[in-house]
Design a protein around this motif. Structure first.
Motif, PDB file in Angstrom:
ATOM      1  N   GLU A 101       0.834  -1.202   0.000  1.00 19.79           N
ATOM      2  CA  GLU A 101       0.000   0.000   0.000  1.00 19.79           C
ATOM      3  C   GLU A 101       0.872   1.256   0.000  1.00 19.79           C
ATOM      4  N   PRO A 102       1.661   1.464  -1.045  1.00 19.21           N
ATOM      5  CA  PRO A 102       2.558   2.618  -1.064  1.00 19.21           C
ATOM      6  C   PRO A 102       1.824   3.925  -1.380  1.00 19.21           C
ATOM      7  N   ASP A 103       2.310   4.988  -0.771  1.00 18.76           N
ATOM      8  CA  ASP A 103       1.842   6.321  -1.149  1.00 18.76           C
ATOM      9  C   ASP A 103       2.584   6.811  -2.392  1.00 18.76           C
ATOM     10  N   VAL A 104       3.845   6.404  -2.498  1.00 17.46           N
ATOM     11  CA  VAL A 104       4.694   6.784  -3.634  1.00 17.46           C
ATOM     12  C   VAL A 104       5.370   5.536  -4.189  1.00 17.46           C
ATOM     13  N   VAL A 105       5.302   5.389  -5.516  1.00 19.37           N
ATOM     14  CA  VAL A 105       6.029   4.314  -6.204  1.00 19.37           C
ATOM     15  C   VAL A 105       7.136   4.964  -7.018  1.00 19.37           C
ATOM     16  N   ILE A 106       8.381   4.578  -6.732  1.00 14.73           N
ATOM     17  CA  ILE A 106       9.531   5.121  -7.452  1.00 14.73           C
ATOM     18  C   ILE A 106       9.982   4.069  -8.456  1.00 14.73           C
ATOM     19  N   SER A 107       9.952   4.438  -9.721  1.00 12.29           N
ATOM     20  CA  SER A 107      10.336   3.531 -10.804  1.00 12.29           C
ATOM     21  C   SER A 107      11.759   3.855 -11.243  1.00 12.29           C
ATOM     22  N   VAL A 108      12.616   2.825 -11.280  1.00  8.56           N
ATOM     23  CA  VAL A 108      14.011   3.012 -11.688  1.00  8.56           C
ATOM     24  C   VAL A 108      14.267   2.171 -12.939  1.00  8.56           C
ATOM     25  N   GLY A 109      14.451   2.827 -14.059  1.00 14.31           N
ATOM     26  CA  GLY A 109      14.652   2.131 -15.329  1.00 14.31           C
ATOM     27  C   GLY A 109      14.308   3.044 -16.480  1.00 14.31           C
ATOM     28  N   GLY A 110      13.208   2.736 -17.141  1.00 13.40           N
ATOM     29  CA  GLY A 110      12.736   3.558 -18.248  1.00 13.40           C
ATOM     30  C   GLY A 110      11.225   3.639 -18.228  1.00 13.40           C
ATOM     31  N   ASP A 111      10.649   4.073 -19.339  1.00 15.96           N
ATOM     32  CA  ASP A 111       9.195   4.184 -19.408  1.00 15.96           C
ATOM     33  C   ASP A 111       8.521   2.819 -19.249  1.00 15.96           C
ATOM     34  N   GLY A 112       9.171   1.771 -19.755  1.00 19.87           N
ATOM     35  CA  GLY A 112       8.605   0.436 -19.622  1.00 19.87           C
ATOM     36  C   GLY A 112       8.505  -0.001 -18.167  1.00 19.87           C
ATOM     37  N   THR A 113       9.492   0.378 -17.369  1.00 17.05           N
ATOM     38  CA  THR A 113       9.469   0.037 -15.942  1.00 17.05           C
ATOM     39  C   THR A 113       8.323   0.740 -15.242  1.00 17.05           C
ATOM     40  N   LEU A 114       8.082   1.997 -15.612  1.00 17.22           N
ATOM     41  CA  LEU A 114       6.973   2.712 -14.993  1.00 17.22           C
ATOM     42  C   LEU A 114       5.633   2.146 -15.448  1.00 17.22           C
ATOM     43  N   LEU A 115       5.548   1.715 -16.700  1.00 17.14           N
ATOM     44  CA  LEU A 115       4.325   1.074 -17.174  1.00 17.14           C
ATOM     45  C   LEU A 115       4.019  -0.181 -16.354  1.00 17.14           C
ATOM     46  N   GLU A 116       5.043  -0.980 -16.069  1.00 17.01           N
ATOM     47  CA  GLU A 116       4.845  -2.178 -15.257  1.00 17.01           C
ATOM     48  C   GLU A 116       4.400  -1.810 -13.856  1.00 17.01           C
ATOM     49  N   ALA A 117       4.982  -0.765 -13.291  1.00 16.03           N
ATOM     50  CA  ALA A 117       4.579  -0.314 -11.956  1.00 16.03           C
ATOM     51  C   ALA A 117       3.134   0.164 -11.958  1.00 16.03           C
ATOM     52  N   PHE A 118       2.757   0.907 -12.999  1.00 16.55           N
ATOM     53  CA  PHE A 118       1.373   1.377 -13.119  1.00 16.55           C
ATOM     54  C   PHE A 118       0.397   0.207 -13.094  1.00 16.55           C
ATOM     55  N   HIS A 119       0.677  -0.839 -13.866  1.00 18.56           N
ATOM     56  CA  HIS A 119      -0.243  -1.979 -13.935  1.00 18.56           C
ATOM     57  C   HIS A 119      -0.261  -2.780 -12.639  1.00 18.56           C
ATOM     58  N   GLU A 120       0.806  -2.722 -11.896  1.00 22.07           N
ATOM     59  CA  GLU A 120       0.820  -3.416 -10.608  1.00 22.07           C
ATOM     60  C   GLU A 120      -0.075  -2.723  -9.586  1.00 22.07           C
ATOM     61  N   TYR A 121      -0.265  -1.411  -9.743  1.00 22.63           N
ATOM     62  CA  TYR A 121      -1.021  -0.648  -8.755  1.00 22.63           C
ATOM     63  C   TYR A 121      -2.260   0.035  -9.342  1.00 22.63           C
ATOM     64  N   THR A 122      -2.855  -0.561 -10.372  1.00 25.08           N
ATOM     65  CA  THR A 122      -4.070   0.042 -10.940  1.00 25.08           C
ATOM     66  C   THR A 122      -5.236   0.070  -9.959  1.00 25.08           C
ATOM     67  N   ASP A 123      -5.187  -0.767  -8.927  1.00 26.64           N
ATOM     68  CA  ASP A 123      -6.253  -0.753  -7.922  1.00 26.64           C
ATOM     69  C   ASP A 123      -6.007   0.303  -6.849  1.00 26.64           C
ATOM     70  N   ARG A 124      -4.906   1.048  -6.971  1.00 22.05           N
ATOM     71  CA  ARG A 124      -4.574   2.078  -5.974  1.00 22.05           C
ATOM     72  C   ARG A 124      -4.308   3.439  -6.619  1.00 22.05           C
ATOM     73  N   LEU A 125      -4.870   3.686  -7.787  1.00 25.58           N
ATOM     74  CA  LEU A 125      -4.561   4.931  -8.487  1.00 25.58           C
ATOM     75  C   LEU A 125      -5.020   6.167  -7.732  1.00 25.58           C
ATOM     76  N   TYR A 126      -6.056   6.034  -6.910  1.00 19.68           N
ATOM     77  CA  TYR A 126      -6.532   7.187  -6.137  1.00 19.68           C
ATOM     78  C   TYR A 126      -5.613   7.501  -4.949  1.00 19.68           C
ATOM     79  N   ASP A 127      -4.765   6.548  -4.580  1.00 24.67           N
ATOM     80  CA  ASP A 127      -3.967   6.690  -3.356  1.00 24.67           C
ATOM     81  C   ASP A 127      -2.467   6.682  -3.590  1.00 24.67           C
ATOM     82  N   THR A 128      -2.045   6.380  -4.812  1.00 24.99           N
ATOM     83  CA  THR A 128      -0.619   6.209  -5.092  1.00 24.99           C
ATOM     84  C   THR A 128      -0.158   7.183  -6.170  1.00 24.99           C
ATOM     85  N   ALA A 129       1.012   7.775  -5.949  1.00 26.76           N
ATOM     86  CA  ALA A 129       1.635   8.658  -6.934  1.00 26.76           C
ATOM     87  C   ALA A 129       2.924   8.009  -7.437  1.00 26.76           C
TER      88      ALA A 129
END
Length: 264
Positions: free
Chosen positions: A35-63
Motif C-alpha cells: 500500500e505505497p503512497d509513492v512508487v519510485i520507478s528506476v529504469g525507463g518508461d517500460g518500468t513505470l508502465l509495469e509499476a502502473f499496472h501493478e497498482y491500478t487498484d490504488r490509483l486514487y492513493d498512489t503517486a
C-alpha cells in the motif's frame, strides 16, 4: 509516508533502487510494497508502465515518480546523479500531484457473460495475426465506419508519443482528457473507405469496436498482449481513474518532446 521502489532489473537500476530504499528508510519513511503512497520507478518508461499496472487498484492513493537509467523517457524524469536530491524532496518536500487521463478498455465475449476491464497508461492496440481485420467502429453508439486493414490503436495523450506517433497520430499534451484512434494500414479503394486520419475523441465519447470477420487478432494493453477468442466488442473511453505523478519541479512536456524527437 509509505513508499516502494521498482527496478528494471539490470545491475545499475538495482544499485540505484537499493540506494533509494536505504536513503528513504534513513529518513524514517516506511517501505511498503502493498500500500505505497509513492512508487519510485528506476529504469525507463517500460518500468513505470509495469509499476502502473501493478497498482491500478490504488490509483486514487498512489503517486508515481521515475528515475531513468537508460535513454531519456517521458515518464522517468530524474537522472541517476540526482537520486540524493530526489530522496530529500520525497522525504522533506510536500510534492505537487499532477493527474493525467488513462484509457478504459472493456472486452465482451460471445456466448457468455464474461466481461474484462483493463486500464492502459499508453494505449490499446488491436492487430490481426492473419489477413485483414474487419471491424465496425461506433462512436457514441452510431456507426462511424467499417475498418479494413492491419489493426487499430487507441491511445491516451500520455501515450500519443509512443505507438500512436509511429502510426502518424498527433502528439497531444498529457493533460487533455481525450483518447485518440489511429489506423494501421487501412484498405482504401473504390469499394472500401475509411476516414484514413487519426480521430481525437473527448472524454464523454465512447469508441466501440465490433469484429466482423473470422480472423485471429490480438489485443495489447500497453506492454501486455492478450490472446482473444470469441470477442463480441471492445469498448474504449477515458477512464474515471487517473494516473497520479509526484512532481517536485517543472516538467516541460514540449521540451521533452523536442529533446526526444528533434534535438540530440
Amino acid at each position: 509516508m509509505k513508499f516502494t521502489v521498482k527496478s528494471r532489473g539490470d545491475h545499475d537500476s538495482n544499485m540505484i533502487t537499493q540506494k533509494i530504499k536505504n536513503y528513504l528508510q534513513e529518513f524514517e519513511l516506511t517501505y511498503n510494497s502493498e500500500e505505497p503512497d509513492v512508487v519510485i520507478s528506476v529504469g525507463g518508461d517500460g518500468t513505470l508502465l509495469e509499476a502502473f499496472h501493478e497498482y491500478t487498484d490504488r490509483l486514487y492513493d498512489t503517486a508515481f515518480v521515475g528515475v531513468h537509467t537508460g535513454h531519456l523517457g517521458f515518464y522517468a524524469d530524474w537522472k541517476p546523479d540526482e537520486v540524493e536530491k530526489l530522496v530529500i524532496h520525497i522525504a522533506k518536500t510536500p510534492f505537487k500531484i499532477v493527474e493525467y487521463p488513462v484509457l478504459e478498455v472493456v472486452v465482451r465475449h460471445h456466448g457468455e457473460q464474461k466481461t474484462e476491464r483493463f486500464l492502459a497508461l499508453n494505449e490499446c492496440s488491436v492487430k490481426s495475426t492473419e489477413g485483414s481485420l474487419v471491424m465496425d467502429i461506433e462512436i457514441k453508439g452510431d456507426l462511424f465506419e467499417t475498418f479494413r486493414g492491419d489493426g487499430l490503436c487507441i491511445s491516451t495523450p500520455s501515450g500519443s508519443t509512443a505507438y500512436n506517433k509511429a502510426l502518424g497520430g498527433a502528439i497531444l499534451h498529457p493533460s487533455l482528457s481525450t483518447i485518440q484512434l489511429a489506423e494501421m494500414a487501412s484498405i482504401n479503394n473504390r469499394v472500401y473507405r475509411t476516414i484514413g486520419s487519426p480521430l481525437v475523441l473527448p472524454q464523454h465519447h465512447t469508441c466501440l469496436l465490433k469484429p466482423l470477420n473470422d480472423v485471429d487478432f490480438q489485443v495489447t494493453i500497453d506492454h501486455k498482449t492478450l490472446l482473444q477468442k470469441e470477442v463480441k466488442s471492445i469498448q474504449c473511453r477515458v477512464a474515471e481513474e487517473k494516473v497520479r505523478f509526484a512532481r517536485f519541479r517543472p516538467f516541460p512536456f514540449w521540451k521533452r518532446v523536442k529533446e526526444s524527437f528533434i534535438t540530440d
